[in-house]
Design a protein around this motif. Structure first.
Motif, PDB file in Angstrom:
ATOM      1  N   GLN A 242      -7.627   4.452  -0.336  1.00  0.00           N
ATOM      2  CA  GLN A 242      -8.419   2.691  -0.935  1.00  0.00           C
ATOM      3  C   GLN A 242      -9.642   2.678  -1.371  1.00  0.00           C
ATOM      4  O   GLN A 242     -10.336   2.804  -2.798  1.00  0.00           O
ATOM      5  CB  GLN A 242      -7.620   1.705  -0.345  1.00  0.00           C
ATOM      6  N   LEU A 245     -10.196   5.234  -4.478  1.00  0.00           N
ATOM      7  CA  LEU A 245      -9.303   4.677  -6.260  1.00  0.00           C
ATOM      8  C   LEU A 245     -10.301   3.538  -6.504  1.00  0.00           C
ATOM      9  O   LEU A 245     -10.687   3.679  -7.379  1.00  0.00           O
ATOM     10  CB  LEU A 245      -7.944   4.234  -5.524  1.00  0.00           C
ATOM     11  N   GLY A 267      -1.392   2.638  -4.487  1.00  0.00           N
ATOM     12  CA  GLY A 267      -1.900   3.076  -5.648  1.00  0.00           C
ATOM     13  C   GLY A 267      -2.526   4.656  -6.237  1.00  0.00           C
ATOM     14  O   GLY A 267      -2.436   4.976  -6.688  1.00  0.00           O
ATOM     15  N   ASP A 269      -1.114   8.407  -7.131  1.00  0.00           N
ATOM     16  CA  ASP A 269      -0.279   8.988  -7.679  1.00  0.00           C
ATOM     17  C   ASP A 269       0.547  10.248  -7.765  1.00  0.00           C
ATOM     18  O   ASP A 269       1.488  10.825  -7.248  1.00  0.00           O
ATOM     19  CB  ASP A 269      -1.198   9.209  -9.647  1.00  0.00           C
TER      20      ASP A 269
END
Length: 413
Positions: A242, A245, A267, A269
């Motif tokens: 996190q 990102l 989040g 990918d």
């Protein structure tokens, strides 16, 4: 006559303190001394009262296994403030970290106990627990009301060599806690700081992701970099992805197959199943990583077991304390240096990058950084399970089983 009287009054007003009659100076000095004595006596009385108060808590009295060693005690002396910058906090929630279980097994005993005794502590009984959420009930005289006040809800962290927070009250230095972010409840607030500061220090102190400014301030940094996170499902892993990102870093992550969707929900990918052997070659085809961050306990040797190219390989599974425990300080440090040199020579010889060790660092700029991300809605801990205070041993047992999906939290109320 009037002019003469005014002149005498003016002269009297201009008298310096040295010209004040001795009797008046003595009276003023006596008054101040009396006031200081009363204040000193008051604080001494408060200190004695605090030292005589009792609290409950969970302690260990020797090293061993969690199920055998962790014991509940209702007669523990409450902590007392030993410096003007300390605060006493009533704990409302805390988390159990892998370091707590490791310390029950004796991990780091040589170094941590030496540090503990140097600060006037003792080896046993020992209260574990590193991060917490609670309410300030007492503060040192060196802390102004503009900073923190009695009654404030705070989140904080306890350095690993000090008595911890798995008890009703904990005493900590001011730099180790901030006001709790308003958007976090007590459960989430107690699950961030130890793992979050470990992740932050690995990226920004050891890894220099944000250059010098990222290490000495809460600004973060790292946009456009490429980072591979090994083990993205534990307390550190779920927070570090996190953080990355939020800084617009390109993130790749590995985890068990049953946790892939959870990591994607954070989040990320590019999530790969580490039990599938093909993930090694798939990651090798991605290109060079700025950082490979080992949150899975793979260790230093793993850097040379895979074909991935990287500028830095950082593992939180450092052998430093283990080697000192096993061989003593001098021989252990030689072993550590030898291990690090060997790993780096092999890595650089294979045209990879540096191999480094990352650590938990209780830095106020790190707490401020995590607080900023929380307040911006960019960071939220994953909590696998909440145990009641009375079931602390069960929480330790769950952490000892490993393969966590986020954090294990204790609710004190």
């Amino acid at each position: 006559m009037v002019l003469a009287t005014c002149a005498r009054l003016t002269a009297a007003v201009r008298l310096s303190s040295r010209e004040i009659p001795f009797a008046f100076r003595s009276l003023a000095t006596a008054t101040v001394a009396s006031s200081n004595h009363e204040s000193s006596s008051k604080h001494e009385t408060q200190r004695r009262n605090a030292s005589s108060r009792k609290m409950s808590g969970w302690q260990i009295h020797s090293y061993g296994s969690p199920e055998e060693e962790i014991q509940f005690n209702e007669g523990i002396k409450m902590p007392i403030l030993k410096s003007p910058t300390q605060l006493l906090v009533k704990v409302k929630a805390s988390s159990v970290n892998p370091i707590d279980v490791a310390m029950i097994n004796g991990y780091g005993a040589s170094v941590l106990n030496a540090m503990r005794c140097k600060d006037g502590g003792i080896e046993f009984p020992l209260i574990l627990g590193r991060d917490f959420c609670g309410e300030i009930v007492q503060k040192g005289l060196g802390i102004s009301s503009r900073e923190l006040e009695v009654g404030d809800e705070v989140w904080g962290v306890v350095p690993v060599h000090l008595q911890g927070c798995h008890a009703e009250y904990v005493a900590v230095e001011k730099y180790c806690l901030f006001k709790k972010p308003a958007d976090l409840n007590k459960i989430d607030a107690s699950a961030v700081l130890y793992a979050g500061l470990t992740a932050w220090s690995g990226l920004y102190i050891t890894g220099h992701l944000g250059d010098l400014l990222g290490a000495i301030s809460p600004v973060g940094g790292g946009a456009g970099k490429k980072v591979l996170v090994l083990g993205a499902t534990g307390g550190v892993g779920t927070l570090v992805v996190q953080m990355l990102l939020a800084e617009r870093v390109e993130v790749f992550a590995t985890c068990a197959p049953d946790a892939i969707q959870m990591v994607r929900n954070l989040g990320v990918d590019a999530v790969l199943d580490y039990t599938d052997p093909s993930h090694v070659q798939n990651l090798a085809s991605v290109g060079r990583f700025d950082i490979v961050l080992d949150c899975a306990g793979k260790g230093s040797d793993y850097a040379n077991e895979v074909p991935w190219k990287f500028d830095q390989y950082i593992t939180f599974n450092s052998p430093v304390l283990k080697n000192i425990d096993a061989d003593g300080f001098a021989a252990g440090m030689i072993q550590n240096a030898t291990s690090l040199v060997r790993n780096n020579m092999a890595s650089l010889g294979a045209q990879k990058g540096l191999v480094k060790w990352g650590y938990f660092v209780p830095a106020p700029q790190g707490i401020a950084y995590l607080q900023r991300l929380v307040e911006k809605g960019k960071l939220l801990p994953v909590v696998e399970k909440v145990f009641p205070y009375a079931n602390m041993p069960e929480a330790y047992e769950r952490v000892a089983q490993k393969h966590l999906r986020g954090k294990i939290v204790i609710d004190y109320e």
